[in-house]
Design a protein around this motif. Structure first.
Motif, mmCIF file in Angstrom:
data_model
loop_
_atom_site.group_PDB
_atom_site.id
_atom_site.type_symbol
_atom_site.label_atom_id
_atom_site.label_comp_id
_atom_site.label_asym_id
_atom_site.label_seq_id
_atom_site.Cartn_x
_atom_site.Cartn_y
_atom_site.Cartn_z
ATOM 1 N N VAL A 171 6.776 -17.691 -32.854
ATOM 2 C CA VAL A 171 6.874 -17.243 -34.087
ATOM 3 C C VAL A 171 7.910 -17.454 -35.044
ATOM 4 N N LYS A 172 7.882 -17.420 -36.241
ATOM 5 C CA LYS A 172 8.782 -17.554 -37.172
ATOM 6 C C LYS A 172 9.353 -16.143 -37.976
ATOM 7 N N SER A 173 10.799 -16.332 -38.199
ATOM 8 C CA SER A 173 11.309 -15.170 -38.745
ATOM 9 C C SER A 173 11.663 -15.481 -40.146
ATOM 10 N N ILE A 174 10.973 -15.214 -41.123
ATOM 11 C CA ILE A 174 11.124 -15.589 -42.572
ATOM 12 C C ILE A 174 11.789 -14.676 -43.232
ATOM 13 N N CYS A 175 13.284 -14.834 -43.713
ATOM 14 C CA CYS A 175 13.896 -14.091 -44.176
ATOM 15 C C CYS A 175 13.842 -13.948 -45.822
ATOM 16 N N LEU A 176 13.853 -12.913 -46.366
ATOM 17 C CA LEU A 176 13.592 -12.576 -47.584
ATOM 18 C C LEU A 176 14.600 -11.725 -48.027
ATOM 19 N N ILE A 177 15.109 -11.601 -49.471
ATOM 20 C CA ILE A 177 15.981 -10.691 -50.239
ATOM 21 C C ILE A 177 15.119 -10.274 -51.209
ATOM 22 N N ASP A 178 15.418 -8.501 -51.201
ATOM 23 C CA ASP A 178 14.753 -7.851 -52.392
ATOM 24 C C ASP A 178 15.661 -7.656 -53.570
ATOM 25 N N ASN A 179 15.229 -7.193 -54.610
ATOM 26 C CA ASN A 179 16.212 -7.169 -55.678
ATOM 27 C C ASN A 179 17.512 -6.284 -55.273
ATOM 28 N N ASP A 180 17.577 -5.772 -54.494
ATOM 29 C CA ASP A 180 18.662 -4.837 -54.239
ATOM 30 C C ASP A 180 19.515 -5.310 -53.187
ATOM 31 N N GLY A 181 19.292 -6.695 -52.686
ATOM 32 C CA GLY A 181 20.055 -7.436 -52.084
ATOM 33 C C GLY A 181 19.738 -6.929 -50.313
ATOM 34 N N ASN A 182 18.501 -6.238 -50.155
ATOM 35 C CA ASN A 182 18.423 -5.973 -48.839
ATOM 36 C C ASN A 182 17.434 -7.187 -48.052
ATOM 37 N N LEU A 183 17.856 -7.360 -46.659
ATOM 38 C CA LEU A 183 17.111 -8.347 -45.957
ATOM 39 C C LEU A 183 15.887 -7.815 -45.417
ATOM 40 N N ILE A 184 14.938 -8.604 -45.713
ATOM 41 C CA ILE A 184 13.459 -8.288 -45.092
ATOM 42 C C ILE A 184 13.361 -9.626 -44.239
ATOM 43 N N VAL A 185 12.578 -9.292 -43.157
ATOM 44 C CA VAL A 185 12.236 -10.287 -42.177
ATOM 45 C C VAL A 185 10.854 -10.358 -41.788
ATOM 46 N N ALA A 186 9.918 -11.260 -42.342
ATOM 47 C CA ALA A 186 8.180 -11.490 -42.270
ATOM 48 C C ALA A 186 8.307 -12.323 -40.914
ATOM 49 N N ILE A 187 7.723 -11.779 -39.795
ATOM 50 C CA ILE A 187 7.449 -12.483 -38.561
ATOM 51 C C ILE A 187 6.090 -12.861 -38.642
ATOM 52 N N VAL A 188 5.632 -14.062 -38.407
ATOM 53 C CA VAL A 188 4.591 -14.744 -38.445
ATOM 54 C C VAL A 188 4.541 -15.942 -37.523
ATOM 55 N N ARG A 189 3.233 -16.067 -37.082
ATOM 56 C CA ARG A 189 2.782 -17.076 -36.028
ATOM 57 C C ARG A 189 3.556 -18.505 -36.727
ATOM 58 N N GLY A 190 3.829 -19.417 -35.634
ATOM 59 C CA GLY A 190 4.522 -20.534 -36.091
ATOM 60 C C GLY A 190 3.692 -21.305 -37.181
ATOM 61 N N LYS A 191 2.445 -21.390 -36.972
ATOM 62 C CA LYS A 191 1.695 -22.208 -38.160
ATOM 63 C C LYS A 191 1.266 -21.503 -39.403
ATOM 64 N N ASP A 192 1.520 -20.076 -39.467
ATOM 65 C CA ASP A 192 1.139 -19.343 -40.473
ATOM 66 C C ASP A 192 2.321 -19.417 -41.502
ATOM 67 N N ARG A 193 2.095 -19.086 -42.824
ATOM 68 C CA ARG A 193 2.908 -18.997 -43.983
ATOM 69 C C ARG A 193 2.989 -17.585 -44.395
ATOM 70 N N VAL A 194 4.192 -17.178 -44.855
ATOM 71 C CA VAL A 194 4.346 -15.835 -45.444
ATOM 72 C C VAL A 194 3.840 -15.732 -46.898
ATOM 73 N N SER A 195 3.160 -14.607 -47.173
ATOM 74 C CA SER A 195 3.002 -14.391 -48.618
ATOM 75 C C SER A 195 3.868 -13.341 -48.937
ATOM 76 N N THR A 196 4.899 -14.071 -50.116
ATOM 77 C CA THR A 196 5.846 -12.761 -50.588
ATOM 78 C C THR A 196 5.029 -11.943 -51.646
ATOM 79 N N SER A 197 4.035 -12.167 -51.969
ATOM 80 C CA SER A 197 2.971 -11.104 -52.814
ATOM 81 C C SER A 197 2.895 -9.843 -51.717
ATOM 82 N N ARG A 198 2.357 -10.422 -50.644
ATOM 83 C CA ARG A 198 1.730 -9.481 -49.486
ATOM 84 C C ARG A 198 2.939 -8.417 -48.884
ATOM 85 N N VAL A 199 4.181 -9.230 -48.878
ATOM 86 C CA VAL A 199 5.546 -8.425 -48.574
ATOM 87 C C VAL A 199 5.629 -7.350 -49.401
#
Length: 143
Positions: free
Chosen positions: A35-63
């Motif tokens: 699994v991959k832990s894709i780190c994202l930052i929201d407009n308030d500077g909070n950390l969001i970690v989207a965990i997906v299978r290795g071959k999958d990609r994260v959709s920022t719009s779904r997040v």
């Protein structure tokens, strides 16, 4: 993991586990077990970690939809290190303050391998334990 009695195993390898292919090869498992832990930052500077299978990609719009927020940005390597304490390529899916989102496909596996804290290590953990310790929301975040 020891300090918090987390039921998981950490492995260190001679070769890097930076990519899904390298990690799967090192652990002798399928890329679907990584699994991959894709780190994202929201407009308030909070950390969001989207965990997906290795071959999958994260959709920022779904997040964004899952959290009812504006579309978050992918964290820079500097932000990842600052917010998690780990460098890119070795970020675990637990163990630091974040909003964790776990894709349902990840939960189809009983055991997964996530970053182990460095580009040369992996942590083997059950998905049930992962979900308990990171208090993640199970929501589709893959493309």
């Amino acid at each position: 993991m020891i300090e918090n009695s987390i039921d998981a195993e950490q492995y260190t390898y001679e070769n890097t586990c930076h990519t899904v292919e390298e990690a799967a090869s090192a652990a002798h498992v399928s890329p679907n077990d990584i699994v991959k832990s894709i780190c994202l930052i929201d407009n308030d500077g909070n950390l969001i970690v989207a965990i997906v299978r290795g071959k999958d990609r994260v959709s920022t719009s779904r997040v964004a939809k899952a959290l009812n927020i504006e579309i978050p940005q992918i964290a820079t390597p500097e932000e990842v290190l600052d917010k998690t304490g780990y460098i890119c390529g070795g970020v675990p899916s637990f163990g630091y303050e974040a909003i964790f989102l776990i894709d349902p496909k990840v939960m189809e596996n009983e055991l997964i391998y996530t970053g182990g804290g460095s580009p040369y290590s992996l942590t083997k953990i059950s998905t049930k334990v992962l979900h308990q310790i990171n208090k993640g929301q199970i929501v589709r975040v893959r493309k």
